[in-house]
Design an enzyme around this catalytic site. Structure first.
Site, PDB file in Angstrom:
ATOM      1  N   ASP A 201      49.353 -37.157   9.693  1.00  0.00           N
ATOM      2  CA  ASP A 201      49.577 -37.548   8.303  1.00  0.00           C
ATOM      3  C   ASP A 201      48.256 -37.854   7.599  1.00  0.00           C
ATOM      4  O   ASP A 201      47.377 -38.494   8.170  1.00  0.00           O
ATOM      5  CB  ASP A 201      50.455 -38.816   8.333  1.00  0.00           C
ATOM      6  CG  ASP A 201      50.809 -39.340   6.970  1.00  0.00           C
ATOM      7  OD1 ASP A 201      51.541 -38.644   6.259  1.00  0.00           O
ATOM      8  OD2 ASP A 201      50.355 -40.447   6.625  1.00  0.00           O
ATOM      9  N   GLU A 243      48.149 -32.499   7.811  1.00  0.00           N
ATOM     10  CA  GLU A 243      48.581 -32.661   6.435  1.00  0.00           C
ATOM     11  C   GLU A 243      47.343 -32.950   5.603  1.00  0.00           C
ATOM     12  O   GLU A 243      46.889 -34.092   5.530  1.00  0.00           O
ATOM     13  CB  GLU A 243      49.590 -33.809   6.256  1.00  0.00           C
ATOM     14  CG  GLU A 243      50.173 -33.784   4.857  1.00  0.00           C
ATOM     15  CD  GLU A 243      50.397 -35.138   4.183  1.00  0.00           C
ATOM     16  OE1 GLU A 243      51.081 -35.169   3.155  1.00  0.00           O
ATOM     17  OE2 GLU A 243      49.885 -36.164   4.660  1.00  0.00           O
TER      18      GLU A 243
HETATM   19  C1  GLC Z   1      51.974 -38.509   3.589  1.00  0.00           C
HETATM   20  C2  GLC Z   1      53.483 -38.485   3.744  1.00  0.00           C
HETATM   21  C3  GLC Z   1      54.114 -39.365   2.712  1.00  0.00           C
HETATM   22  C4  GLC Z   1      53.577 -40.767   2.867  1.00  0.00           C
HETATM   23  C5  GLC Z   1      52.047 -40.784   2.825  1.00  0.00           C
HETATM   24  C6  GLC Z   1      51.489 -42.098   3.261  1.00  0.00           C
HETATM   25  O1  GLC Z   1      51.569 -37.919   2.411  1.00  0.00           O
HETATM   26  O2  GLC Z   1      53.952 -37.166   3.668  1.00  0.00           O
HETATM   27  O3  GLC Z   1      55.503 -39.374   2.810  1.00  0.00           O
HETATM   28  O4  GLC Z   1      54.075 -41.587   1.859  1.00  0.00           O
HETATM   29  O5  GLC Z   1      51.490 -39.819   3.687  1.00  0.00           O
HETATM   30  O6  GLC Z   1      51.652 -42.273   4.645  1.00  0.00           O
END
Ligand code: GLC
Length: 538
Positions: A201, A243
């Site tokens: 993440d 991500e």
């Molecule tokens: C990422 C996740 C999201 C979350 C953020 C903070 O972007 O996809 O859902 O709120 O990280 O952890």
């Protein structure tokens, strides 16, 4: 074929465990509920599950705010349940990856509690503190609709702490080697239980440096390379998916140099352009972004998606394009969130089976491995009256019974209301009725997945545009070893006849999806394409 590259052929399915299936009827989906639905996922053709965070959490950000990295959130079950889930999934040939949240913890995490309780605690340095809120001013605010600053004031210890997301999610301090080591320990814990990898993440934000946007820093890449080295040495075959909501040129470094960082990365910039090109009924936006998408090395792979658990982010488009997307796809201001659109796939595409399948044709045939967001395979709706991103995280609709087959709990104890409108309610949209109807969206999606799986060219092949004058047609060829697949997508709502010069080949080209034959005559392939038709010709 090299089977260690399984992720290049895989179809992924993103599941919010709380939303999927409730086995103990407390109103929250759980791991045992997930186990009961593994056959469903398998039948759809999925190869790998991606579980949203399942760790103990105050759920201020649906589990992305972790208060203990070494356990399962109590309403989701226990570690034993998790092990059983892995075992049952693996038995069926399904892999499981889980979210790994490196950047921050919950403010309820014992580290943060200790850090704020005492400035001399060894945990103080696990987080990023400052006397001034003016440090790192060039870092943008991500949750624009809720946060005014990346600094939160801690009354207790009278300093500011750094947070890129909600104020209840203090950022970890990666300049502290203890934090770096802790996170490797966390990874080991879950890898030892048998998970097949992580969706990491929010990776661009691990380090902060003055005078920069505090994203994609060299220090961040250096640490991520440590993680990969650790995986390669101790857990070969497990994967890391990044991500990083960035432009292709900024994502590329996350793939590392010769496979020393991530195996996979989400392709954020192409996603809004798939919607744009369908709405504009021509391929221009797709051509533009593919032109900026470099081919990856053999061990790397894009992860393609249409929707996920967040808002459809419009960070990777121009301001003008964003305004246009908002106008077209989020006419009601409640549909907007931060720099995005908080709606599901079916409502975004007017609940039009052909448009949805055209989008899927692009998702499944462009280079990369596709991810399906739970419920989108049946065209679930959203609920814009719910807070934040909750509107796209409602219970899965299994059948038309009063709880949609999700839970037997009284409706007031279900974690979010089941969608209940005339178009997308449980009576109109549910797994059971779509499985019973061979013309349903579910069957179309399933057929497409199973067709794709027969041809490694989709996951591994080269990509090249086919020269086609008509801009309503997005046509490309995918080639892998001796496999050649010609993909034609009619982006528009009208019929188009196209002629493509091609070498005569003895037999016909066959559409993988329908089995229909198409002949090349006089060195020309002539196709009469109906509105939003797609063909995958081999
Ligand atoms: C990422 C996740 C999201 C979350 C953020 C903070 O972007 O996809 O859902 O709120 O990280 O952890």
């Amino acid at each position: 074929m090299d089977h260690t590259l399984w992720y290049k052929d895989a179809v992924f399915y993103e599941v919010y465990v709380r939303a999927f299936h409730d086995s103990d009827n407390d109103g929250h989906g759980d791991l045992r509920g997930m186990i009961e639905k593994l056959d469903y996922v398998k039948e759809l053709g999925v190869d790998c599950l991606w579980l949203l965070p399942i760790y103990p959490s105050p759920l201020k950000d649906d589990g992305y705010d972790i208060s203990n990295f070494y356990d399962v959130h109590p309403t989701y079950g226990t570690l034993d349940d998790f092990e059983e889930l892995l075992e049952e999934a693996h038995k069926r040939g399904l892999r499981v990856i889980m979210d790994l949240v490196l950047n921050h913890t919950s403010n309820m995490h014992p580290w943060f509690r200790a850090a704020r309780a005492n400035r001399n605690s060894i945990f103080r340095d696990y987080y990023v503190w400052s006397d001034s809120s003016l440090k790192y001013r060039d870092a943008r605010i991500i949750f624009l609709d809720t946060e005014e600053s990346n600094w939160g004031w801690d009354k207790k210890s009278e300093q500011y702490y750094w947070h890129r997301f909600y104020a209840s999610q203090p950022d970890l301090n990666y300049d502290n080697p203890a934090v770096q080591a802790e996170m490797l320990k966390v990874m080991s814990f879950w890898l030892d239980l048998g998970v097949d990898g992580f969706r990491a993440d929010a990776v661009p934000y691990l380090f902060e440096r003055e005078g920069t946007g505090c994203e994609n820093l060299p220090e961040t890449h250096a640490y991520l390379k440590e993680i990969r080295k650790f995986i390669n040495e101790r857990y070969p075959g497990r994967i890391l998916l990044a991500e990083a909501n960035q432009w292709p040129e900024d994502i590329i470094p996350y793939f590392g140099d010769g496979g020393d960082e991530f195996h996979m990365g989400f392709h954020f910039p192409i996603m809004p352009r798939i919607f744009m090109s369908i709405r504009k009924e021509h391929r221009t936006q797709l051509v533009w972004i593919m032109g900026r998408t470099p081919a990856l090395t053999e061990t790397n792979q894009w992860c393609m998606f249409l929707r996920n658990h967040d808002e459809l982010t419009l960070e990777m488009v121009t301001e003008e394009e964003r305004e246009w997307m908002w106008q077209e796809f989020a006419p009601d201001p409640r549909m907007r969130l931060n720099l995005g659109i908080r709606r599901r796939l079916a409502p975004l595409l007017d609940n039009d089976h052909r448009k949805i399948m055209l989008a899927n044709s692009l998702l499944f045939s462009l280079p990369g491995s596709p991810v399906i967001y739970y419920g989108d395979e049946i065209g679930m709706g959203d609920n814009i009256s719910l807070h934040d991103r909750n509107g796209v995280r409602t219970p899965m609709q299994w059948d038309d019974s009063s709880s949609a087959g999700f839970s037997k709990a009284p409706s007031q104890s279900v974690y979010l209301p089941i969608i209940d409108d005339d178009t997308y309610g449980r009576k109109q949209v549910n797994v059971k009725s779509q499985q019973d109807n061979p013309y349903s969206l579910w069957h179309s999606v399933r057929n497409m997945i199973h067709a794709r799986k027969k041809y490694p060219a989709f996951g591994r092949g080269d990509f090249q545009w086919i020269d086609c004058e008509n801009e309503a047609i997005a046509a490309y060829v995918r080639t892998y070893e001796d496999q050649v697949i010609y993909v034609f997508n009619n982006m528009s709502a009208s019929e188009h006849v196209i002629s493509i010069p091609m070498q005569d080949i003895p037999g016909p080209l066959t559409d993988i999806l329908t089995g229909k034959d198409y002949y090349i005559q006089d060195q020309t392939l002539t196709l009469k394409m109906s509105p939003r038709q797609y063909l995958w010709l081999v």
